[in-house]
Structure formats: C-alpha cells, structure tokens
Design an enzyme around this catalytic site. Structure first.
Site, PDB file in Angstrom:
ATOM      1  N   CYS A  35       0.819  -1.216   0.000  1.00 50.73           N
ATOM      2  CA  CYS A  35       0.000   0.000   0.000  1.00 50.73           C
ATOM      3  C   CYS A  35       0.852   1.266   0.000  1.00 50.73           C
ATOM      4  O   CYS A  35       0.335   2.348  -0.232  1.00 50.73           O
ATOM      5  CB  CYS A  35      -0.928   0.021   1.216  1.00 50.73           C
ATOM      6  SG  CYS A  35      -0.045   0.051   2.778  1.00 50.73           S
ATOM      7  N   ASP A  37       2.267   2.651   2.571  1.00 51.50           N
ATOM      8  CA  ASP A  37       2.175   3.415   3.819  1.00 51.50           C
ATOM      9  C   ASP A  37       3.460   3.266   4.642  1.00 51.50           C
ATOM     10  O   ASP A  37       4.127   2.230   4.593  1.00 51.50           O
ATOM     11  CB  ASP A  37       0.970   2.949   4.641  1.00 51.50           C
ATOM     12  CG  ASP A  37      -0.344   3.318   3.954  1.00 51.50           C
ATOM     13  OD1 ASP A  37      -0.297   4.118   3.013  1.00 51.50           O
ATOM     14  OD2 ASP A  37      -1.384   2.809   4.369  1.00 51.50           O
ATOM     15  N   CYS A  60      -3.015   4.843   6.164  1.00 47.85           N
ATOM     16  CA  CYS A  60      -4.470   4.747   6.258  1.00 47.85           C
ATOM     17  C   CYS A  60      -4.943   4.944   7.702  1.00 47.85           C
ATOM     18  O   CYS A  60      -4.143   4.950   8.643  1.00 47.85           O
ATOM     19  CB  CYS A  60      -4.914   3.384   5.752  1.00 47.85           C
ATOM     20  SG  CYS A  60      -4.488   2.070   6.889  1.00 47.85           S
ATOM     21  N   CYS A 104      -2.304  -3.520   8.622  1.00 44.91           N
ATOM     22  CA  CYS A 104      -1.973  -2.172   9.101  1.00 44.91           C
ATOM     23  C   CYS A 104      -1.443  -2.242  10.540  1.00 44.91           C
ATOM     24  O   CYS A 104      -0.542  -1.486  10.908  1.00 44.91           O
ATOM     25  CB  CYS A 104      -3.200  -1.277   9.034  1.00 44.91           C
ATOM     26  SG  CYS A 104      -4.117  -1.434   7.488  1.00 44.91           S
TER      27      CYS A 104
HETATM   28 FE1  FES Z   1      -1.511   0.571   4.250  1.00 46.01          FE
HETATM   29 FE2  FES Z   1      -3.317   0.301   6.122  1.00 46.01          FE
HETATM   30  S1  FES Z   1      -3.637   0.257   3.993  1.00 46.01           S
HETATM   31  S2  FES Z   1      -1.175   0.383   6.361  1.00 46.01           S
END
Ligand code: FES
Length: 134
Positions: A35, A37, A60, A104
């Site tokens: 993702c 992140d 997120c 996450c």
């Molecule tokens: Fe990337 Fe939650 S979608 S950490």
C-alpha cells in the site's frame, strides 16, 4: 454493522502520541510495499523502560489507529514487554480490525521492533529480533 469499531474511530480521529521525539534513542521506520504506507516510531528509553514514545504515520486510518493504540500500550513499559507486543494484541485492543486491514496493525508491531533494534544497536546490545538479510 460498522466497518470500524468506536475505538478505531477514536484513535484515528484523536490519535495519541503523534509527533517526533528530538531526544529519542531508538527510531524505527517501516513501510508496507503493497500500500506504500510508512510508519515511524520514536522511543526514549531509560533503564530499559520506555519513558516516552511518539509516532509519525503516513498511511491509512487503521495504521494511524494502530500506531496510536500501540504507543499507548508500550508507554511506561519495559523494553522486553514492548518486544512481545503482537499485531493481534493491538487489533484486539482496538476491538478488532477488518480482515483486510489487519496488515496495518502489523506495521505498528514492526515499527516498534525496528525502534528497539535501533536502540540496541546504539547502545551496543545485540537483539534476537534483528533480521539479517542477504
Ligand atoms: Fe496501508 Fe493500512 S492500507 S497500512
């Protein structure tokens, strides 16, 4: 049924321990390749106790809620206890995360371990959690 628990929404909208620590002696940064992140954890450790902790998460809502809850769970705790914190425990403390959002909470577990690894390296200790790649 709501997708996210009240606790997730609370920690997402009012995250605890946001920011950086100028005098941190352990910093861990991890990312999720899927993702994109990123989560960074700052620890201030004295006599093997986490006396302060802050986080910066570019990610997120579940990642922000997980960081917030995880920092609350390790603040004031011995390093050994923080090393035992699992993503399942973080998700449980948030009254659950949707299955596709469990990864996450893994970021929070990994970021704390990376910060403790950094602390151990800085203080000349070795750690079992260090992953040797290559
Ligand atoms: Fe990337 Fe939650 S979608 S950490």
């Amino acid at each position: 049924m709501a997708l996210y628990s009240e606790k997730v929404m609370d920690h997402f909208t009012h995250p605890r321990n946001v920011g950086s620590l100028p005098d941190a002696n352990g910093i861990g940064e991890v990312g999720n390749a899927r993702c994109g992140d990123i989560m960074k954890i700052y620890l201030k450790i004295e006599n093997d106790i986490i006396v302060d902790v802050k986080f910066e998460t570019f990610g997120c809502g579940s990642a922000i809620a997980s960081s917030s809850m995880a920092t609350e769970m390790i603040k004031g705790k011995p390093v050994s206890q923080a090393l035992e914190l699992t993503n399942q425990a973080i998700a449980e403390a948030l009254d659950g995360l949707p299955a596709h959002k469990l990864h996450c909470s893994v970021l929070a577990e990994e970021a704390i371990r990376a910060a403790i690894d950094d602390y151990n390296k800085r203080s000349g200790k070795t750690t079992e959690t260090t992953v040797v790649e290559g």
